[in-house]
Design a protein around this motif. Sequence first.
Motif, PDB file in Angstrom:
ATOM      1  N   ASP A 106       0.798  -0.961  -0.122  1.00  0.00           N
ATOM      2  CA  ASP A 106       0.109   0.016  -0.022  1.00  0.00           C
ATOM      3  C   ASP A 106       0.857   1.294  -0.079  1.00  0.00           C
ATOM      4  O   ASP A 106       0.677   2.078  -0.474  1.00  0.00           O
ATOM      5  CB  ASP A 106      -0.898   0.030   1.232  1.00  0.00           C
ATOM      6  CG  ASP A 106      -1.932  -1.259   1.125  1.00  0.00           C
ATOM      7  OD1 ASP A 106      -2.276  -1.491  -0.053  1.00  0.00           O
ATOM      8  OD2 ASP A 106      -2.496  -1.531   2.136  1.00  0.00           O
ATOM      9  N   GLU A 107       2.035   1.075   0.682  1.00  0.00           N
ATOM     10  CA  GLU A 107       2.768   2.253   0.764  1.00  0.00           C
ATOM     11  C   GLU A 107       3.767   2.531  -0.295  1.00  0.00           C
ATOM     12  O   GLU A 107       4.605   3.667  -0.493  1.00  0.00           O
ATOM     13  CB  GLU A 107       4.006   2.272   2.031  1.00  0.00           C
ATOM     14  CG  GLU A 107       3.027   2.365   3.319  1.00  0.00           C
ATOM     15  CD  GLU A 107       3.708   2.032   4.490  1.00  0.00           C
ATOM     16  OE1 GLU A 107       4.828   1.695   4.419  1.00  0.00           O
ATOM     17  OE2 GLU A 107       3.009   1.901   5.644  1.00  0.00           O
ATOM     18  N   MET A 108       3.957   1.554  -1.272  1.00  0.00           N
ATOM     19  CA  MET A 108       5.017   1.462  -2.343  1.00  0.00           C
ATOM     20  C   MET A 108       4.812   2.737  -3.284  1.00  0.00           C
ATOM     21  O   MET A 108       3.635   2.855  -3.873  1.00  0.00           O
ATOM     22  CB  MET A 108       4.936   0.116  -3.177  1.00  0.00           C
ATOM     23  CG  MET A 108       5.794  -0.849  -2.619  1.00  0.00           C
ATOM     24  SD  MET A 108       5.290  -2.165  -3.214  1.00  0.00           S
ATOM     25  CE  MET A 108       5.987  -2.079  -4.888  1.00  0.00           C
ATOM     26  N   PRO A 109       5.689   3.796  -3.698  1.00  0.00           N
ATOM     27  CA  PRO A 109       5.498   4.743  -4.270  1.00  0.00           C
ATOM     28  C   PRO A 109       5.243   4.280  -5.896  1.00  0.00           C
ATOM     29  O   PRO A 109       4.611   5.368  -6.656  1.00  0.00           O
ATOM     30  CB  PRO A 109       6.647   5.518  -4.152  1.00  0.00           C
ATOM     31  CG  PRO A 109       7.750   4.581  -3.909  1.00  0.00           C
ATOM     32  CD  PRO A 109       7.130   3.610  -3.059  1.00  0.00           C
ATOM     33  N   GLU A 110       5.748   3.272  -6.350  1.00  0.00           N
ATOM     34  CA  GLU A 110       5.574   2.687  -7.707  1.00  0.00           C
ATOM     35  C   GLU A 110       5.452   1.153  -7.777  1.00  0.00           C
ATOM     36  O   GLU A 110       5.935   0.545  -7.151  1.00  0.00           O
ATOM     37  CB  GLU A 110       6.721   3.200  -8.620  1.00  0.00           C
ATOM     38  CG  GLU A 110       6.807   2.992  -9.927  1.00  0.00           C
ATOM     39  CD  GLU A 110       7.969   3.092 -10.709  1.00  0.00           C
ATOM     40  OE1 GLU A 110       8.166   2.844 -11.835  1.00  0.00           O
ATOM     41  OE2 GLU A 110       8.785   3.592 -10.122  1.00  0.00           O
ATOM     42  N   LYS A 111       4.471   0.756  -8.660  1.00  0.00           N
ATOM     43  CA  LYS A 111       4.002  -0.690  -8.594  1.00  0.00           C
ATOM     44  C   LYS A 111       4.021  -0.935  -9.954  1.00  0.00           C
ATOM     45  O   LYS A 111       3.589  -0.283 -10.834  1.00  0.00           O
ATOM     46  CB  LYS A 111       2.761  -0.723  -7.995  1.00  0.00           C
ATOM     47  CG  LYS A 111       2.348  -0.627  -6.522  1.00  0.00           C
ATOM     48  CD  LYS A 111       1.094  -0.858  -6.157  1.00  0.00           C
ATOM     49  CE  LYS A 111       0.931  -0.584  -4.667  1.00  0.00           C
ATOM     50  NZ  LYS A 111       0.441   0.872  -4.690  1.00  0.00           N
ATOM     51  N   ASP A 112       4.695  -1.911 -10.489  1.00  0.00           N
ATOM     52  CA  ASP A 112       4.712  -2.691 -11.782  1.00  0.00           C
ATOM     53  C   ASP A 112       3.711  -3.828 -11.751  1.00  0.00           C
ATOM     54  O   ASP A 112       3.259  -4.454 -10.798  1.00  0.00           O
ATOM     55  CB  ASP A 112       6.077  -2.853 -12.497  1.00  0.00           C
ATOM     56  CG  ASP A 112       6.932  -3.721 -11.625  1.00  0.00           C
ATOM     57  OD1 ASP A 112       6.510  -4.154 -10.676  1.00  0.00           O
ATOM     58  OD2 ASP A 112       7.948  -3.820 -11.921  1.00  0.00           O
ATOM     59  N   VAL A 113       3.983  -4.565 -12.830  1.00  0.00           N
ATOM     60  CA  VAL A 113       2.950  -6.032 -12.842  1.00  0.00           C
ATOM     61  C   VAL A 113       3.747  -6.889 -12.234  1.00  0.00           C
ATOM     62  O   VAL A 113       3.034  -7.793 -11.636  1.00  0.00           O
ATOM     63  CB  VAL A 113       3.201  -6.438 -14.330  1.00  0.00           C
ATOM     64  CG1 VAL A 113       4.356  -6.840 -15.006  1.00  0.00           C
ATOM     65  CG2 VAL A 113       2.267  -7.484 -14.489  1.00  0.00           C
TER      66      VAL A 113
END
Length: 630
Positions: A106-113
Amino acid sequence: MRPFLRPSYLSPKPTLSHYNNFINQCLSLKSIQLSQTIHAQLIKFGFSGITFLGNRFVDLYLKLGSFNDASKVFEEINDKNVISWNIWLNGLLKFGHFKKAHLLFDEMPEKDVVSWNSMISSFGVLGLWGCGLEVFKEMQTFGVRPSKFTFSILTTFVSSASQGKEIHCNMVTSGVCLSSLVIGNSLIDMYGKLGLVKYAFSVFLSMVEVDIVSWNSLISSCFKLGHEGLALEQFDQMRLAGFSPDEFTVSNVIAACTNLRYLDKGKQIFAVCVKMGFISNSIVSSAVIDLFSKCNALEDSVRLFEEVELWDSLVCNSMISSYARHGFHDDAFLLIVLAFREDCRPTEFSLSSVLSCINFLSIEQGPQLHLLVIKSGFQSDLIVATSLVDMYTNTGSIDSALQVFSEIHVKDLISWNTLIMGLAHNGRVVETLEIFKELLREGPAPDRITLSGVLLACRCGAFVDIGMHILSSMEEEFVVTPRDEHYACVIDLLCHAGKFKEAFDTLEAMPFEPGFLVWKSLVLATATYTNLNITERVAKKMIELNPHSSLPYLVLTRAYEMRGKWGRIIRVKKAIKQRLKKRVGCSWIGIRNHVFTFEADRLQHEGGKDIYLILELLTWELEESGNIHV
């Protein structure tokens, strides 16, 4: 800490490339100490701030099982990228820190696949399939395009045909290449688990390229869904296409031969296993042992088992079950003890097989096997606990059976039925009815077996009113249609209570033609007390239903003897000689786990003269003590 020694051919200060190679060496050597040494040098030469190397060390420590070191390195990475977050997210999930992983996500500034795939997979590990599908939908909302690995994970979540087809449709709309090996194999496996064999074949035939995994998934699907013949056909097609089978292929195909009892075909595949060196694989060898055993070639099972160099739980369990299946109870019991000594953990199925062997002839082995169950940690397993209940009721140890039953935390209907039938067969009528009341209060709904046990208890206890009430209310109260066994119990109950009219009324009211079991109850109960015409009519009906049974002839003989009908007795005995093969009666006794059998009309038994000598000595002792008079 041991100083890090650089080879002389390296430059005075290692480069980024050198550290990358050192990390690979640490991973291949699986050395935490060497990893810490190189990490210290990394800090000394000022490379610790480089994100790439930081990511590599987090991944290295996680793979070596050093979670604390990985955590420290992750915190020290100043410029974290999406790879950093993904590595740490997977690390948290790998070490079971699911709550921390979900908070981090939830806190990750960036998410990829990759991030989304990790979260979807984590819910699968927890068994929360619905949550995994929700995360997938959320992923699409955020505009992240699923990869083929996303769909490969999702196919393992599917629990219904509609869900499977929806995911398949989603693959099409997302533009995923359906001819891909990963996607194709996942779909074949998914449709196989859902029981949709035609869909599995459709996917297989549409694939541009297939591999051994594709064939294995297709063969496994056919076999598990009961299409054993089709599985064997696909195996032949696979070999014609030039693919060599692996251990998984042959284990499935041998299991298919076992179900079909195709011993010759199974031996051919066994020869392929020997030729390709698969027989040392425990999955294959246990499948072959099972094949030989179920095809009545136990000697081949024993021969193969003796040739196994290293004992394995799978192989031992197959051999234990084989011995138990063929009635070699002592061998099964001995092997399970030897397996314990060799640290081969039994399964709940092998323990259950051996427990089913225990009867009143080997009563001493029951408690011993119970101790082995406790030692192996299976005392809370439902299958094993139910088998223990069955074993103790079969040996008349009712208190032990009740104790085991009381310790089962979650009871299913099989466990309830096992106890109810066991109590009824042991004449514990009151306890049977009490357990039945307890079942109605807190257990699952009773079935026909439950009610058979209760009616048997009513028969033993002469509880006419209760038995009649249960029979009349079975369909309405328990949604169970009465069968032969239920009517047989009630008719037997009424006859022994002297209520012959009610018994015949019940017979007439049956909604179907009475079977042999019903007539058997009637003829045994009425032969002595009713007129001869009724006994003859019932016996005639029994002979029509089962011409090979000697019971109706014996009942007629007894009825004629009581009434002095000697001419009819001669006719019955002549019919017995013409129609029936004489069965030799026997008695047996168990001494120290060995069964001695004594057949009728035999002067010499096992042991010969020694047995008669011992009998003479026993008779002499009894005469001397005044217990018998000859």
